[in-house]
Design a protein around this motif. Structure first.
Motif, PDB file in Angstrom:
ATOM      1  N   PRO A   1      -0.329  21.655   7.574  1.00 21.18           N
ATOM      2  CA  PRO A   1       0.529  21.818   6.398  1.00 21.18           C
ATOM      3  C   PRO A   1       1.998  21.670   6.784  1.00 21.18           C
ATOM      4  CG  PRO A   1      -1.111  23.559   6.481  1.00 21.18           C
ATOM      5  CD  PRO A   1      -1.208  22.812   7.777  1.00 21.18           C
ATOM      6  N   GLY A   2       2.754  20.966   5.964  1.00 20.16           N
ATOM      7  CA  GLY A   2       4.173  20.749   6.203  1.00 20.16           C
ATOM      8  C   GLY A   2       4.472  19.532   7.052  1.00 20.16           C
ATOM      9  N   GLU A   3       3.476  19.002   7.743  1.00 14.04           N
ATOM     10  CA  GLU A   3       3.680  17.814   8.582  1.00 14.04           C
ATOM     11  C   GLU A   3       3.939  16.596   7.686  1.00 14.04           C
ATOM     12  OE1 GLU A   3       1.481  15.587  12.339  1.00 14.04           O
ATOM     13  OE2 GLU A   3       0.655  17.457  11.535  1.00 14.04           O
ATOM     14  N   THR A   4       4.876  15.749   8.116  1.00 17.79           N
ATOM     15  CA  THR A   4       5.226  14.550   7.354  1.00 17.79           C
ATOM     16  C   THR A   4       4.438  13.356   7.870  1.00 17.79           C
ATOM     17  OG1 THR A   4       7.449  15.377   6.921  1.00 17.79           O
ATOM     18  CG2 THR A   4       7.122  13.009   6.707  1.00 17.79           C
ATOM     19  N   VAL A   5       3.956  12.537   6.947  1.00 19.02           N
ATOM     20  CA  VAL A   5       3.266  11.291   7.289  1.00 19.02           C
ATOM     21  C   VAL A   5       3.889  10.153   6.486  1.00 19.02           C
ATOM     22  CG1 VAL A   5       1.056  12.341   7.932  1.00 19.02           C
ATOM     23  CG2 VAL A   5       1.471  11.707   5.552  1.00 19.02           C
ATOM     24  N   GLU A   6       3.898   8.964   7.066  1.00 22.43           N
ATOM     25  CA  GLU A   6       4.366   7.763   6.366  1.00 22.43           C
ATOM     26  C   GLU A   6       3.189   7.137   5.645  1.00 22.43           C
ATOM     27  OE1 GLU A   6       6.484   5.017   8.864  1.00 22.43           O
ATOM     28  OE2 GLU A   6       7.421   6.648   9.962  1.00 22.43           O
ATOM     29  N   TYR A   7       3.466   6.583   4.478  1.00 23.01           N
ATOM     30  CA  TYR A   7       2.419   5.947   3.681  1.00 23.01           C
ATOM     31  C   TYR A   7       2.393   4.444   3.929  1.00 23.01           C
ATOM     32  CZ  TYR A   7       2.719  10.245   0.847  1.00 23.01           C
ATOM     33  OH  TYR A   7       2.735  11.541   0.407  1.00 23.01           O
ATOM     34  N   MET A   8       1.189   3.879   3.919  1.00 18.46           N
ATOM     35  CA  MET A   8       1.035   2.427   3.999  1.00 18.46           C
ATOM     36  C   MET A   8       0.584   1.860   2.652  1.00 18.46           C
ATOM     37  SD  MET A   8      -0.454   1.934   7.829  1.00 18.46           S
ATOM     38  CE  MET A   8       0.091   0.259   8.011  1.00 18.46           C
ATOM     39  N   CYS A   9      -0.472   2.443   2.073  1.00 17.99           N
ATOM     40  CA  CYS A   9      -0.996   2.014   0.774  1.00 17.99           C
ATOM     41  C   CYS A   9      -2.120   2.965   0.384  1.00 17.99           C
ATOM     42  CB  CYS A   9      -1.487   0.566   0.825  1.00 17.99           C
ATOM     43  SG  CYS A   9      -2.817   0.266   2.026  1.00 17.99           S
ATOM     44  N   ARG A  10      -2.736   2.724  -0.773  1.00 16.50           N
ATOM     45  CA  ARG A  10      -3.822   3.590  -1.231  1.00 16.50           C
ATOM     46  C   ARG A  10      -5.035   2.760  -1.632  1.00 16.50           C
ATOM     47  NH1 ARG A  10      -2.383   5.525  -7.424  1.00 16.50           N
ATOM     48  NH2 ARG A  10      -2.744   3.481  -8.340  1.00 16.50           N
ATOM     49  N   ARG A  11      -6.183   3.426  -1.608  1.00 19.71           N
ATOM     50  CA  ARG A  11      -7.439   2.846  -2.101  1.00 19.71           C
ATOM     51  C   ARG A  11      -8.150   3.896  -2.913  1.00 19.71           C
ATOM     52  NH1 ARG A  11     -11.034  -0.830   1.570  1.00 19.71           N
ATOM     53  NH2 ARG A  11     -12.061  -0.779  -0.421  1.00 19.71           N
TER      54      ARG A  11
END
Length: 126
Positions: free
Chosen positions: A82-92
């Motif tokens: 929780p609280g960790e940041t992630v970069e997005y690429m795309c969604r399915r």
């Protein structure tokens, strides 16, 4: 054909069906292939298809795992706190929910259910 030969033939056919691509059944342990039957379709956990189309990022609302494919039945690649940041690429979309291909700061990547992300995850289709 003798009954023992018939049984052997049936066992070979059944084993081949279990391990054939697209059968909807996971391959034997140690294999590089795995697929999951989901809502009447077969999802290949290791080649679900994605591209880097989303420049946004988000934080995890809850403990979550990064999966090899957009399905809880796929193998886990990494854990995200929780609280960790992630970069997005795309969604399915799969099985009635959206999944975001996400990348952690250490380079680990995998699919997260959008419900685990503070801003709803990626809105850009793969």
């Amino acid at each position: 054909m003798k009954s023992s030969n018939c049984l052997l033939a049936v066992a070979v056919v059944v084993a081949g069906a279990l391990l054939s691509p697209g059968s909807g059944v996971a391959a034997a342990s140690g294999s590089s292939e795995a697929s999951v039957a989901s809502a009447g379709t077969t999802l290949d956990c290791f080649r679900p298809g994605f591209s880097d189309k989303d420049s946004r990022a988000g934080r995890l609302k809850v403990d979550a795992d990064l999966y090899a494919g957009p399905d809880f039945a796929c193998p886990k690649n990494a854990h995200v706190s929780p609280g960790e940041t992630v970069e997005y690429m795309c969604r399915r979309s799969n099985d009635g929910r959206y999944w975001t291909m996400a990348v952690k700061s250490n380079g680990s990547r995998g699919w997260l259910s959008n419900s685990a992300l503070n801003n709803g995850g990626s809105t850009v289709n793969c």
